[in-house]
Design a protein around this motif. Structure first.
Motif, PDB file in Angstrom:
ATOM      1  N   ARG A  27      15.145  13.188  46.555  1.00  0.00           N
ATOM      2  CA  ARG A  27      14.870  14.113  45.447  1.00  0.00           C
ATOM      3  C   ARG A  27      14.936  13.430  44.098  1.00  0.00           C
ATOM      4  N   THR A  32       8.837  11.953  43.833  1.00  0.00           N
ATOM      5  CA  THR A  32       9.200  13.277  44.356  1.00  0.00           C
ATOM      6  C   THR A  32       9.335  14.272  43.214  1.00  0.00           C
ATOM      7  N   ARG A  33      10.009  13.852  42.150  1.00  0.00           N
ATOM      8  CA  ARG A  33      10.168  14.742  40.999  1.00  0.00           C
ATOM      9  C   ARG A  33       8.815  15.119  40.406  1.00  0.00           C
ATOM     10  N   TYR A  36       6.960  17.675  42.682  1.00  0.00           N
ATOM     11  CA  TYR A  36       7.483  19.029  42.617  1.00  0.00           C
ATOM     12  C   TYR A  36       7.291  19.645  41.233  1.00  0.00           C
ATOM     13  N   TRP A  37       7.247  18.826  40.198  1.00  0.00           N
ATOM     14  CA  TRP A  37       6.943  19.343  38.875  1.00  0.00           C
ATOM     15  C   TRP A  37       5.492  19.836  38.845  1.00  0.00           C
ATOM     16  N   GLY A  40       5.206  22.989  40.916  1.00  0.00           N
ATOM     17  CA  GLY A  40       5.781  24.109  40.172  1.00  0.00           C
ATOM     18  C   GLY A  40       4.855  24.591  39.064  1.00  0.00           C
ATOM     19  N   GLY A  76       5.603  23.548  49.624  1.00  0.00           N
ATOM     20  CA  GLY A  76       6.855  23.072  49.021  1.00  0.00           C
ATOM     21  C   GLY A  76       8.034  23.232  49.959  1.00  0.00           C
ATOM     22  N   LEU A  80      10.156  20.165  52.176  1.00  0.00           N
ATOM     23  CA  LEU A  80      11.612  19.994  52.134  1.00  0.00           C
ATOM     24  C   LEU A  80      12.190  19.986  53.545  1.00  0.00           C
TER      25      LEU A  80
END
Length: 177
Positions: A27, A32-33, A36-37, A40, A76, A80
């Motif tokens: 994470r 990865t950040r 997911y940003w 989102g 998403g 995970l």
């Protein structure tokens, strides 16, 4: 401040701890950040689209917007779950991780002893150190492999701060996650 050697007897890494530590590392990775940003942001825009459509028209103009929203959320969540499953599977395949290891940190080297044998390593071979949460220190002699040291096993009077100073003396780059 006690001087080395520092002892960490019977360090045992459970499957749950392996997954938790490595999931936290995953994470923290920039890729990865970023993913997911972006996911989102895309889901937020889709939500705004649905909200505006309902507000202006009183109904959805296109049901595909909800489908895309559902696919994004499912992606998403499934990603995970997949990463956790892969980590657990990786742990089960590595018998060496499942054995308790006695670590000794001396002024010149790290020494590990387990049922599989003894493995010493000079500090100059350690590329980096990663502190994961309050309990785990990962020492990387290569980019792909590491020693998992559970700081809860560190014998008193030594502390994690003493180990950090030892790493500093050997100019090992430290990171906290």
């Amino acid at each position: 401040m006690p001087e080395p050697p520092y002892h960490l007897p019977a360090v045992r890494l459970s499957a749950d701890e392996f997954v938790a530590v490595n999931f936290r590392l995953w994470r923290a990775r920039p890729a990865t950040r970023r993913l997911y940003w972006l996911l989102g942001a895309a889901l937020l825009l889709l939500n705004l689209s649905v909200g505006l459509d309902l507000w202006q028209n009183g109904r959805l103009g296109s049901p595909f917007t909800l489908v895309f929203l559902g696919v994004g959320v499912a992606y998403g969540l499934l990603r995970l779950a997949l990463v956790r499953w892969q980590l657990r599977r990786g742990y089960q395949r590595q018998q060496a991780l499942q054995q308790p290891v006695d670590f000794t940190l001396t002024a010149t080297e790290i020494i590990g002893r387990s049922a599989l044998g003894k493995f010493p390593g000079q500090w100059k071979l350690i590329r980096r150190a990663v502190w994961v949460g309050p309990d785990w220190l990962l020492l990387y002699p290569t980019a792909a492999a590491c020693y998992y040291l559970d700081m809860r096993c560190l014998q008193a009077p030594a502390t994690a701060a003493d180990v950090a100073r030892l790493l500093e003396r050997h100019q090992i780059r430290q990171q906290r996650i």
